[in-house]
Design an enzyme around this catalytic site. Structure first.
Site, short mmCIF file in Angstrom:
data_model
loop_
_atom_site.label_atom_id
_atom_site.label_comp_id
_atom_site.label_asym_id
_atom_site.label_seq_id
_atom_site.Cartn_x
_atom_site.Cartn_y
_atom_site.Cartn_z
N HIS A 13 0.85 -1.33 -0.11
CA HIS A 13 -0.06 0.13 -0.02
C HIS A 13 1.12 1.26 0.06
O HIS A 13 1.19 1.81 1.02
CB HIS A 13 -0.81 0.13 1.14
CG HIS A 13 -1.71 -1.10 1.27
ND1 HIS A 13 -1.52 -2.45 1.74
CD2 HIS A 13 -2.84 -1.42 0.99
CE1 HIS A 13 -2.24 -3.30 1.70
NE2 HIS A 13 -3.43 -2.70 1.25
N HIS A 52 -2.16 -0.99 7.04
CA HIS A 52 -1.65 -1.29 5.73
C HIS A 52 -0.62 -0.30 5.15
O HIS A 52 0.00 -0.72 4.52
CB HIS A 52 -3.01 -1.29 4.51
CG HIS A 52 -3.59 -0.02 4.93
ND1 HIS A 52 -4.70 0.13 5.82
CD2 HIS A 52 -3.70 1.23 4.23
CE1 HIS A 52 -5.25 1.33 5.81
NE2 HIS A 52 -4.64 2.00 4.61
N GLY A 64 -3.73 -3.32 11.27
CA GLY A 64 -3.93 -4.06 10.20
C GLY A 64 -5.33 -4.01 9.87
O GLY A 64 -6.02 -3.39 9.06
N LEU A 81 -8.70 -2.88 10.64
CA LEU A 81 -8.97 -1.54 10.89
C LEU A 81 -9.61 -1.17 12.33
O LEU A 81 -10.61 -2.04 12.64
CB LEU A 81 -9.66 -0.87 9.68
CG LEU A 81 -8.71 -0.76 8.36
CD1 LEU A 81 -9.71 -0.32 7.33
CD2 LEU A 81 -7.55 -0.05 8.65
N ASP A 96 -9.37 6.87 7.12
CA ASP A 96 -10.72 6.80 7.07
C ASP A 96 -11.46 5.56 7.44
O ASP A 96 -12.58 5.14 8.06
CB ASP A 96 -11.20 7.23 5.49
CG ASP A 96 -11.14 8.54 5.18
OD1 ASP A 96 -11.54 9.55 5.81
OD2 ASP A 96 -10.26 8.80 4.18
N GLY A 97 -10.66 4.40 6.98
CA GLY A 97 -11.10 2.93 7.24
C GLY A 97 -11.23 2.88 8.86
O GLY A 97 -12.35 2.29 9.25
N ILE A 154 -10.02 8.87 0.26
CA ILE A 154 -10.30 7.82 -0.63
C ILE A 154 -10.19 6.30 0.47
O ILE A 154 -9.43 6.50 1.10
CB ILE A 154 -8.88 7.65 -1.44
CG1 ILE A 154 -9.03 9.01 -2.36
CG2 ILE A 154 -8.79 6.41 -2.14
CD1 ILE A 154 -9.90 8.88 -3.34
N HIS A 208 -4.17 3.13 -3.34
CA HIS A 208 -4.25 2.75 -2.07
C HIS A 208 -3.50 1.38 -1.78
O HIS A 208 -2.71 1.17 -0.88
CB HIS A 208 -5.61 2.59 -1.69
CG HIS A 208 -5.87 1.81 -0.45
ND1 HIS A 208 -5.96 2.42 0.99
CD2 HIS A 208 -5.96 0.44 -0.37
CE1 HIS A 208 -6.06 1.30 1.77
NE2 HIS A 208 -6.35 0.33 1.08
N GLU A 243 -17.61 -3.86 24.31
CA GLU A 243 -16.77 -5.07 24.17
C GLU A 243 -15.32 -5.06 23.46
O GLU A 243 -14.37 -5.49 23.86
CB GLU A 243 -17.67 -6.50 23.97
CG GLU A 243 -18.72 -6.48 25.22
CD GLU A 243 -20.06 -5.84 24.66
OE1 GLU A 243 -19.97 -5.03 23.46
OE2 GLU A 243 -21.03 -5.85 25.25
N HIS A 276 -28.35 -15.07 24.62
CA HIS A 276 -27.11 -14.85 25.54
C HIS A 276 -26.65 -16.08 26.01
O HIS A 276 -25.71 -16.02 26.98
CB HIS A 276 -27.83 -14.06 27.14
CG HIS A 276 -28.27 -12.70 26.68
ND1 HIS A 276 -28.92 -12.41 25.80
CD2 HIS A 276 -27.85 -11.43 27.46
CE1 HIS A 276 -28.96 -10.79 25.85
NE2 HIS A 276 -28.33 -10.30 26.88
N ARG A 303 -22.68 -18.80 35.86
CA ARG A 303 -23.49 -18.10 36.69
C ARG A 303 -23.96 -18.89 37.96
O ARG A 303 -24.25 -18.14 39.10
CB ARG A 303 -24.58 -17.60 35.65
CG ARG A 303 -25.49 -16.63 36.51
CD ARG A 303 -26.97 -16.53 35.84
NE ARG A 303 -27.80 -15.66 36.63
CZ ARG A 303 -29.16 -15.83 36.38
NH1 ARG A 303 -29.67 -16.66 35.98
NH2 ARG A 303 -30.01 -14.91 37.33
#
Lengths: 746, 746
Positions: free
Chosen positions: A108, A148, A197, A199, A238-239, A270, A345, A493, A556, A603
């Protein structure tokens, strides 16, 4: 920090006088560049000569001066010669990236070409690090969340003098066995802090790194000694911005007021599918203001060096909020035909466009060439880095004299050495101990560990009172109480997992744990995988581990989760059956600093079983009870967690009927796999094919242990909403079912 | 819609004259409520008598009037009597929730108590639905994203006259076999649109529902006939707001300008761990403005009925943006000692507090009692709903006359009936067809299906050009081109999956697909699980399915993913080996409308193999080639996807050496499991224990098929960054390895 400049911030911004439409003010070079390149007096910035830098502790004064100079750099307008060298350095970074991607024919180039200016300024002017000791505790941390674009980071590490990225490593980009894989990986490349990597992970890691700094600073700094004091910088694109995990982590960073977190948002419009207009038209600035960040916009990220410097300076003045510096750049800057398009890119430019880019940016050099003046300029970072570390070491020696206890504790956190005998703090149980849920037994372990492990901290994703994860001796880590150790992640999470990865990678002796319902590992699976891959010993406290949670129903109730983690490399999936096994699971988890542990906890209340032990847990699978002789039971019953009790009950019944029955606890398949063949044979003799497993989860994978003739009792459908006992019965997770299966086999 | 009121919006807000500090203006009732309750003239709202409502198509005029009345409700201040009945209805909802949770001794009373007013207004005054036909196509959709508060929805469905929630269902809340499970489940309770509970999923589902409406409206509406025309309403809480998936989906909703999506944010400041101050201090309003939403704040959600009505009216006037109505409520409103605390979030109030709440709200009734006046008032929804549907049916009949072709297409989408012979559109291949990556072959299938399936649409999370998912005959679904079918999700995998669940549940004939790299299923696993659980036949197009993707390295290379989905109930995990198997996988995927399919597809080119077939894929595992006789091969080689070619090559070599070798394609374990024992024996004869599997992924689970004596060739570690061929060789995923393993066994 004092500034040696008298320019104000706005003056500095206004004074940016030279812009270079193609990233260079150099005239197009003649064909023989060796003769005609402009020469510069070196080193240049603010007249600081690297050769004048001391490398001993006496360098403290000078290094402090250097700090002041760095701080002032943001408001000084460099003279033309100096700017030209910055241009040259920036173009060096660009072409190292272009050439490496070209040689690999994979990678990239776009991001490194666009982000080279901010990368240069960070690594050459702003950040404090020691190239020869990438693990120096008080270094500034840098995370390339847009992983990247890793050639940016490799180029910077190379220029800065890290041993991990030599010229041959750049030439081996993305090749087998190189130190320069396709995305940044901390376990491959010293100098890379975390593994990015996928994102959004990196920005969340950075929040964890900044949290760790803030926590340690609050615990260990003294009015006369800021022994913990570094920034965390991150570049995200942006990613990353589109990923939900980034919003989760940034919401927390704003909530916690992590003022030393400075994020550069590479706003290049982009993404892979084209202009961000097709899918990403939100106002990021407004969102981050809503998240409680300070936001700065650098409009010219391509050549606006002073703008970038001023933004960093401004960010540092805002100490109660993290800062987002939106830097508008041109992806693939310098490429005359591919800049500002998605084609730059994620693909090599191609020989023709590389040539065109060389011409366009006035770059006459061979591939991978670092011009001598650039090389010399960067060469000061090795001695400077050594001086920075030496200075800090001297400071620490002073600190140690005054604050012996704190220094010892901090040292143990920095080294990661566990205090002798720490494991003795773990509680022990007998079959007479009152029955309890393993989530409660887990809380006893967590609280015991918090007393003996100075780097132990963690929390839950808004389920502390269900996961039973509060450390009773500590308060909440909050903006105004960062010295405390209970982390409140909110219902986030994924962010939680990735933040814990950052915390774990900050310093070897910090041991983070985090918690939610086991089924919600689905939300954070990508972060758990990064824990496993990047060797972060995060402890995942996952309660409500089966249909045993009852009425909340199938959304759950985990079914496939045990199997799904048993299949994941480098994860310890532990499902303890009672108190001693829970303690054993924690012992294993704490000892495994390069492998995440997932504890699946009940539980519902469970009995403490005769025969369970910490030592057994350490072997992963072991015999809990047995009335056979000569390693020849009639049948072997296997179970994990809450079902070990059921297997034991079934064994009692079968023994009453004269059967020789062995009960095996299979608390961790991974640990069992690591045992010797002889040990395995002693637990699961090959000759005994009558085997029954019981587990309140998918039977997927059990064939390996029960063999072709065995029977697996489990749940190969989704759960149901009803009281736990009712579901167990309806789903046939019962002693009766085990007995019937065993009888059918022996 | 025309409004019959002359009040302006702001007047309406100002005119809210009566507020009830405890949710009721009733005087405290004396002990015998049956005698002393205030009586109301019925039905009340705006003088509309339910008995006057026609139930035939001639009701159009009246129903239109009712619509106008509903629209006007938002700006009318009801008189005191009417408000009192609203109070009573709202309290009925509260107490049905309180009583059901109390009886189950499990559940979440806090949200229903706080959200009862907005729930009442939505189901009683605003929404258009037919209780006796929960599947009526043009109904308004409602999603309770904060699914733990499901008693709110059950109470509303009960009052509205849905057959699915009778009094005994309320009494059976959270019990085995009831229609009222612990979280809303569309497959259990007609009237519930989607399956929520895991936070954040519901709001993303709602975005999908709203997207489907917008798309179908754009395709089928005519200037003289809005045949598709409904709203999507959603209630989400603080928990949903914290989840990254919600931000992803809401960013897209803003980008797409989904004006008919109206979300109520239950802003009650309480989550499980206490006040949201501990983890959630961002400014949600500002964030949503950044996301491109219209934001309204209702400050008194507890008793401010007119405020709520006015907000809905305002939301409807904003047609180019989705609206977030932040409704500040008190969790557990009415409970004198537990309101506004986390203790009321997820536990029964307890008998004492229930009594206190009854006293506080002036509620003299027995548990589960619906007062007659409330019952009568709600009773109009059955005839009204029937009239609404009849009206729409008549409208559709008109539409059909004018627009025959469109009507037929829409009908097939509504019914979900696939066009006859659709599967013939799928491409076929021969061994002579040029080798190609299955991701490319997948694109051929996608484009073929788009031509014959009117409800087929989908897209990628910013990897369209890598996943090869663009439909060439269509443009992008965007704000101004909602009739198009290529969805651009941006880098938002989790949101993408959940949005597709919403799309799939909108109408049976809409078949959504979505795409990313296979490894990033980790980001969207929670949504995929909801596809499986809620029976949404989403097609997951997952490319780059192994180390075969090469240089991007271990963060991008799936290892455990095949196993992890094989362990998940109700998922079809398909890994086709070539063109015919890819076509077969799509045939299976399209036919399975109640089970999601995941297609794992290669980046690298693969040969078309002799012996592969669509029919074979439909059986999950089948013999591709065989030179044995009497079902007694010397060895069985098994492979999936790209490794089937390797197994075939190994077989060729072994056969040259005289071995009788069978090659089995194991494209879908789930489908194979569903075959008869006889079929299974014909493929995998029990007598043949010499079995070798090869798959470029975890060996976890293969023991089931290769048996105790077989050998599994796979990858039980993370991947590496290098060209694909190199990694295959280094990791031993080769024909040589298969041959060696086979020889060791036979």
């Amino acid at each position: 920090m004092a500034s040696s400049s008298s320019l104000t911030l706005s003056q500095a911004i206004l004074s940016r006088s030279t812009t270079h439409p193609h990233g260079s003010s150099n005239p197009p070079p003649p064909s023989d560049h060796r003769l005609s390149l402009p020469t510069f007096s070196l080193p240049t910035f603010s007249g600081l000569k690297s050769s004048s830098l001391p490398t001993t502790a006496s360098g403290r004064r000078l290094t402090s001066r250097r700090r002041a100079i760095r701080a002032s750099a943001a408001v000084e307008t460099l003279d033309k010669t100096e700017t030209a060298l910055v241009d040259k350095s920036v173009n060096t970074i660009r072409f190292l990236a272009i050439d490496a991607v070209e040689k690999a024919n994979s990678g990239h180039p776009g991001l490194p070409m666009g982000c080279a200016p901010m990368g240069h300024i960070l690594y050459d002017e702003i950040m404090r690090y020691n190239p020869k000791n990438p693990c120096w505790f008080n270094r500034d941390r840098f995370v390339l969340s847009a992983g990247h674009g890793c050639m940016l980071q490799y180029a910077l590490l190379h220029l800065a003098g890290y041993d991990s990225v030599q010229e041959e490593d750049l030439k081996g980009f993305r090749q087998w066995g190189s130190k320069t894989p396709g995305h940044p990986e901390n376990f491959e490349t010293p100098g890379v802090e975390v593994t990015t990597g996928p994102l959004g992970q990196g920005i969340a890691n950075a929040v964890g790194l900044a949290l760790a700094e803030r926590h340690l600073a609050a615990r260990f700094n003294k009015p006369d000694s800021e022994i913990v004091d570094h920034y965390t910088y991150v570049i995200l694109g942006d990613g990353c911005q589109m990923e939900g995990i980034a919003n989760e982590a940034c919401s927390l960073a704003g909530h916690w007021g992590l003022g030393k977190l400075i994020a550069f948002y590479d706003d290049n419009h982009i993404s892979i599918d084209g202009d961000t207009e097709i899918a990403f038209t939100e106002c990021v600035d407004t969102r981050f203001e809503g998240l409680g960040w300070h936001v700065i916009w650098v409009k010219n990220g391509n050549t606006g060096y002073d703008e970038i410097r001023a933004a960093i300076k401004e960010a540092k003045t805002v100490t109660d909020k993290p800062t987002l510096i939106k830097v508008t750049t041109t992806i693939g800057f310098g490429s005359p035909n591919k800049a500002n398009s998605y084609s730059v890119h994620g693909s090599a430019l191609g020989a023709k466009e590389v040539d065109a880019t060389r011409k366009n940016l006035g770059w006459p050099y061979e591939p991978f060439h670092v011009p001598e003046d650039v090389k010399k300029h960067w060469s000061r970072h090795v001695p400077e880095g050594a001086a920075l570390e030496a200075e800090w070491n001297a400071k620490f020696a002073e600190y140690e004299k005054k604050y012996k206890e704190e220094a010892a504790e901090l040292k143990s956190i920095i080294s990661g050495e566990l205090p002798a005998g720490w494991e003795k703090a773990l509680p022990t149980y007998t079959p007479e101990s009152p029955a309890d849920a393993t989530r409660n037994l887990s809380q006893q372990c967590l609280n015991a560990l918090a007393k003996v492990l100075p780097g132990f901290l963690g929390g839950s994703a808004d389920l502390a009172s269900s996961n039973m994860t509060l450390l009773k001796m500590f308060g909440d880590f909050q903006k105004n109480t960062p010295e405390e150790r209970n982390l409140r992640f909110g219902v986030r999470e994924h962010g939680m997992g990735a933040i814990c990865n950052g915390i774990a990678h900050h310093t070897p002796g910090i041991i983070p744990y985090c918690a939610t319902f086991f089924v919600f590992t689905d939300y954070m699976r990508a972060a758990i995988r990064i824990s496993a891959l990047s060797e972060a010993g995060v402890i995942y406290v996952m309660t409500h581990d089966s249909i045993g949670l009852g009425e909340d129903g199938p959304t759950h109730q985990p079914i496939e989760h045990l199997a799904s983690f048993r299949a994941m490399p480098n994860v310890l999936m532990l499902r303890p059956a009672d108190g001693n096994e829970t303690a054993g699971a924690y012992k294993v988890a704490v000892l495994n600093r390069k492998r995440p542990s997932i504890l699946a906890l009940s539980r519902q209340k469970l009995s403490h079983l005769p025969g369970t032990s910490v030592e057994g847990v350490e072997k992963g699978g072991y015999t809990v009870s047995d009335n056979s002789s000569d390693n020849k039971p009639d049948v072997i019953l296997m179970g994990t967690g809450s079902e070990l009790e059921i297997a034991s009950k079934a064994a009692d019944e079968l023994r009453k009927e004269g059967k020789a029955v062995r009960v095996v606890s299979f608390v961790s398949w991974e640990l069992f796999d690591e045992q010797s063949d002889a040990y395995k044979e002693s637990v699961l003799p090959a000759a005994v094919t009558a085997r029954v497993s019981i587990e309140a989860g998918s039977t997927f994978g059990w064939a390996k242990h029960i063999g072709s003739k065995g029977k697996a009792i489990g749940i190969d459908r989704f759960g149901a909403s009803a009281p736990a006992g009712k579901i167990y019965k309806e789903f046939g997770i019962t002693a009766e079912a085990v007995i019937a299966a065993a009888k059918s086999l022996c």
